[in-house]
Design a protein around this motif. Structure first.
Motif, PDB file in Angstrom:
ATOM      1  N   VAL A  40       0.904  -1.282   0.220  1.00 51.76           N
ATOM      2  CA  VAL A  40      -0.008  -0.129   0.053  1.00 51.76           C
ATOM      3  C   VAL A  40       0.961   1.352  -0.081  1.00 51.76           C
ATOM      4  O   VAL A  40       0.524   2.095  -0.662  1.00 51.76           O
ATOM      5  CB  VAL A  40      -1.238   0.049   1.335  1.00 51.76           C
ATOM      6  N   VAL A  41       1.996   1.454   0.740  1.00 55.59           N
ATOM      7  CA  VAL A  41       2.909   2.386   0.803  1.00 55.59           C
ATOM      8  C   VAL A  41       3.710   2.512  -0.317  1.00 55.59           C
ATOM      9  O   VAL A  41       3.828   3.665  -0.894  1.00 55.59           O
ATOM     10  CB  VAL A  41       3.925   2.323   2.064  1.00 55.59           C
ATOM     11  N   ILE A  42       4.208   1.614  -1.196  1.00 51.73           N
ATOM     12  CA  ILE A  42       4.751   1.569  -2.441  1.00 51.73           C
ATOM     13  C   ILE A  42       3.833   2.193  -3.534  1.00 51.73           C
ATOM     14  O   ILE A  42       4.222   3.143  -4.123  1.00 51.73           O
ATOM     15  CB  ILE A  42       5.220   0.376  -2.683  1.00 51.73           C
ATOM     16  N   GLN A  43       2.510   1.798  -3.173  1.00 53.58           N
ATOM     17  CA  GLN A  43       1.493   2.554  -4.354  1.00 53.58           C
ATOM     18  C   GLN A  43       1.335   3.822  -4.014  1.00 53.58           C
ATOM     19  O   GLN A  43       1.358   4.637  -4.989  1.00 53.58           O
ATOM     20  CB  GLN A  43       0.101   1.567  -4.135  1.00 53.58           C
ATOM     21  N   ALA A  44       1.462   4.171  -2.706  1.00 57.54           N
ATOM     22  CA  ALA A  44       0.885   5.675  -2.442  1.00 57.54           C
ATOM     23  C   ALA A  44       2.263   6.397  -2.845  1.00 57.54           C
ATOM     24  O   ALA A  44       2.153   7.507  -3.275  1.00 57.54           O
ATOM     25  CB  ALA A  44       0.950   5.803  -0.933  1.00 57.54           C
ATOM     26  N   GLN A  45       3.544   5.840  -2.482  1.00 64.01           N
ATOM     27  CA  GLN A  45       4.908   6.561  -3.056  1.00 64.01           C
ATOM     28  C   GLN A  45       4.829   6.768  -4.726  1.00 64.01           C
ATOM     29  O   GLN A  45       5.317   7.814  -4.955  1.00 64.01           O
ATOM     30  CB  GLN A  45       6.007   5.693  -2.810  1.00 64.01           C
ATOM     31  N   LYS A  46       4.454   5.589  -5.366  1.00 68.84           N
ATOM     32  CA  LYS A  46       4.406   5.892  -6.973  1.00 68.84           C
ATOM     33  C   LYS A  46       3.351   6.889  -7.212  1.00 68.84           C
ATOM     34  O   LYS A  46       3.560   7.730  -8.374  1.00 68.84           O
ATOM     35  CB  LYS A  46       3.986   4.533  -7.407  1.00 68.84           C
ATOM     36  N   TYR A  47       2.346   6.939  -6.641  1.00 70.81           N
ATOM     37  CA  TYR A  47       1.039   7.706  -6.866  1.00 70.81           C
ATOM     38  C   TYR A  47       1.757   9.223  -6.634  1.00 70.81           C
ATOM     39  O   TYR A  47       1.549  10.341  -7.531  1.00 70.81           O
ATOM     40  CB  TYR A  47      -0.191   7.733  -6.215  1.00 70.81           C
ATOM     41  N   MET A  48       2.526   9.558  -5.659  1.00 73.71           N
ATOM     42  CA  MET A  48       3.137  10.777  -5.424  1.00 73.71           C
ATOM     43  C   MET A  48       3.959  11.193  -6.397  1.00 73.71           C
ATOM     44  O   MET A  48       3.935  12.390  -6.599  1.00 73.71           O
ATOM     45  CB  MET A  48       3.342  10.901  -3.849  1.00 73.71           C
ATOM     46  N   GLU A  49       5.031  10.214  -6.752  1.00 74.68           N
ATOM     47  CA  GLU A  49       6.104  10.517  -7.502  1.00 74.68           C
ATOM     48  C   GLU A  49       5.513  10.919  -9.033  1.00 74.68           C
ATOM     49  O   GLU A  49       6.025  11.691  -9.852  1.00 74.68           O
ATOM     50  CB  GLU A  49       6.765   9.304  -7.701  1.00 74.68           C
ATOM     51  N   ASP A  50       4.472  10.161  -9.324  1.00 76.75           N
ATOM     52  CA  ASP A  50       3.658  10.440 -10.757  1.00 76.75           C
ATOM     53  C   ASP A  50       2.920  11.624 -10.697  1.00 76.75           C
ATOM     54  O   ASP A  50       2.633  12.470 -11.786  1.00 76.75           O
ATOM     55  CB  ASP A  50       2.762   8.982 -11.101  1.00 76.75           C
ATOM     56  N   ASN A  51       2.356  12.138  -9.608  1.00 76.19           N
ATOM     57  CA  ASN A  51       1.300  13.319  -9.597  1.00 76.19           C
ATOM     58  C   ASN A  51       1.811  14.633  -8.528  1.00 76.19           C
ATOM     59  O   ASN A  51       0.868  15.337  -8.071  1.00 76.19           O
ATOM     60  CB  ASN A  51       0.009  12.666  -9.063  1.00 76.19           C
ATOM     61  N   PHE A  52       2.976  14.626  -8.232  1.00 79.19           N
ATOM     62  CA  PHE A  52       3.388  15.484  -7.248  1.00 79.19           C
ATOM     63  C   PHE A  52       3.516  16.887  -7.732  1.00 79.19           C
ATOM     64  O   PHE A  52       3.314  17.725  -6.640  1.00 79.19           O
ATOM     65  CB  PHE A  52       4.987  15.499  -7.119  1.00 79.19           C
ATOM     66  N   TYR A  53       3.044  17.470  -8.787  1.00 81.35           N
ATOM     67  CA  TYR A  53       2.794  18.523  -9.112  1.00 81.35           C
ATOM     68  C   TYR A  53       1.237  18.995  -8.893  1.00 81.35           C
ATOM     69  O   TYR A  53       0.940  20.293  -8.971  1.00 81.35           O
ATOM     70  CB  TYR A  53       3.111  18.800 -10.570  1.00 81.35           C
ATOM     71  N   GLU A  54       0.531  18.001  -8.389  1.00 81.72           N
ATOM     72  CA  GLU A  54      -1.057  18.149  -8.298  1.00 81.72           C
ATOM     73  C   GLU A  54      -1.083  18.523  -6.954  1.00 81.72           C
ATOM     74  O   GLU A  54      -0.199  18.324  -5.998  1.00 81.72           O
ATOM     75  CB  GLU A  54      -1.885  17.362  -8.639  1.00 81.72           C
ATOM     76  N   LYS A  55      -2.343  19.198  -6.276  1.00 78.73           N
ATOM     77  CA  LYS A  55      -2.533  19.161  -4.880  1.00 78.73           C
ATOM     78  C   LYS A  55      -3.220  17.609  -4.224  1.00 78.73           C
ATOM     79  O   LYS A  55      -3.737  17.157  -4.633  1.00 78.73           O
ATOM     80  CB  LYS A  55      -3.514  20.201  -4.563  1.00 78.73           C
ATOM     81  N   ILE A  56      -2.204  17.285  -3.340  1.00 84.28           N
ATOM     82  CA  ILE A  56      -2.444  16.097  -2.919  1.00 84.28           C
ATOM     83  C   ILE A  56      -2.299  16.186  -1.265  1.00 84.28           C
ATOM     84  O   ILE A  56      -1.276  16.738  -0.786  1.00 84.28           O
ATOM     85  CB  ILE A  56      -1.136  14.851  -3.265  1.00 84.28           C
ATOM     86  N   SER A  57      -3.524  15.699  -0.688  1.00 82.79           N
ATOM     87  CA  SER A  57      -3.640  15.774   0.738  1.00 82.79           C
ATOM     88  C   SER A  57      -3.361  14.333   1.181  1.00 82.79           C
ATOM     89  O   SER A  57      -3.661  13.264   0.454  1.00 82.79           O
ATOM     90  CB  SER A  57      -4.905  16.375   1.177  1.00 82.79           C
ATOM     91  N   VAL A  58      -2.868  14.181   2.377  1.00 84.58           N
ATOM     92  CA  VAL A  58      -2.958  12.951   3.025  1.00 84.58           C
ATOM     93  C   VAL A  58      -4.175  12.253   3.337  1.00 84.58           C
ATOM     94  O   VAL A  58      -4.284  11.031   3.150  1.00 84.58           O
ATOM     95  CB  VAL A  58      -2.093  13.154   4.536  1.00 84.58           C
TER      96      VAL A  58
END
Length: 333
Positions: free
Chosen positions: A222-240
């Motif tokens: 789950v954490v790996i998926q979250a890391q990948k999502y953040m790395e692919d979409n870091f330029y967007e507004k992402i909240s925890v």
């Protein structure tokens, strides 16, 4: 006269091991010579020490014959541990004997300093437990998994606690040597060595040299998926909150799992991803500070500058000027 011991391991070595040994011997010898020229007696008797008659390095290209065997060294004042193989898992053979020896020497009053990945050997002794330690940023994940009780400070170039010293990676061990020379000799001698050996004095951080890749060997899918999502979409507004919902994990549990797996909170991880992207843009493009800031998802110049400085140790402009001097020559035009 004090005694300086430079350890010569015969296993788990790296190409950098010999550089640490020879560099330490040369610079401390230079400090001793300068100290004598000022009318003093030599401060240190400098000796290399090991458990084997000779140690081979760089696939047999070079060998070092330690001047003494540690079994004959009953008392020393300062011990230097050179870098080791960064794939270190546990101490082997002769290194176990070296660890036992310097642990007892420390208990008897000696100080101990590790250079770069020599921190693996130092931590294996237990002397770093609940103490601060620096190491090469590229070895941090492995070190953290092996020694969770050590307070890893990869942003620091040098740590100094209770007679135990560590330093960051690569050839920054030279900065540790200058630090020790100033501490044992004086500031004048450290400055002299800095000039003679052309090593920048008073460096405090290795943050600007860090390449953030993210810890992904933890096994939490789950954490790996979250890391990948953040790395692919870091330029967007992402909240925890959005992340925890996306991966169907309660917010508190998500935070706990993320910190355990990566060593960062989700927000810290996202900041590191953004700043790493900004660093690459500054290194390879003509984009302005503001252009890069917007591209990585920041809209507040002050906040961007503060986070950039916190993670790299320098401002965005200083970083751009430091690593992008060739752009003006048309390389990227």
């Amino acid at each position: 006269m004090k005694h300086l011991t430079i350890l010569v391991p015969d296993v788990q070595t790296a190409n950098s091991t010999i550089a640490c040994i020879v560099g330490a011997y040369q610079i401390f010898t230079g400090a001793n010579n300068y100290w004598e020229k000022k009318g003093n007696n030599p401060l240190f008797k400098i000796e290399t020490a090991g458990v084997a008659e000779e140690s081979s390095f760089i696939n047999g290209l070079l060998t070092i014959k330690p001047q003494v065997n540690i079994s004959s060294l009953k008392k020393t004042d300062l011990i230097l541990i050179p870098s080791l193989n960064p794939e270190f898992k546990t101490a082997l053979k002769g290194n176990v004997l070296l660890i036992d020896w310097f642990r007892e020497q420390y208990k008897s009053g000696a100080e101990v300093a590790s250079m770069c990945t020599g921190a693996f050997m130092l931590a294996s002794s237990g002397l770093l437990e609940k103490r601060s330690c620096s190491i090469h940023w590229n070895s941090a994940d492995n070190f953290r998994s092996l020694f969770p009780g050590v307070h890893l400070k990869t942003e620091k170039l040098i740590t100094d606690e209770h007679g135990i010293y560590t330093n960051g990676g690569g050839y920054s061990f030279l900065n540790l040597l200058l630090y020790l020379i100033e501490k044992y000799y004086d500031r004048e001698t450290a400055i002299y060595c800095s000039k003679i050996f052309q090593v920048e004095i008073d460096r405090q951080t290795q943050s600007a040299f860090t390449i953030f890749t993210g810890q992904k060997s933890h096994g939490d899918d789950v954490v790996i998926q979250a890391q990948k999502y953040m790395e692919d979409n870091f330029y967007e507004k992402i909240s925890v909150e959005d992340l925890s919902k996306r991966f169907a994990v309660g917010r508190r549990n998500f935070d706990r799992r993320f910190i355990k797996a990566t060593g960062n909170t989700p927000i810290e991880y996202l900041q590191r991803v953004k700043i790493e992207s900004a660093k690459k843009a500054f290194e390879t493009t003509r984009k302005t500070i503001n252009e890069v800031m917007y591209e990585v998802g920041y809209s507040d110049v002050k906040a961007f500058r503060e986070i950039f400085r916190k993670l790299t140790g320098i401002s965005p402009l200083d970083y751009k000027n430091k690593y992008n001097k060739d752009i003006g020559n048309g390389i990227y035009s």
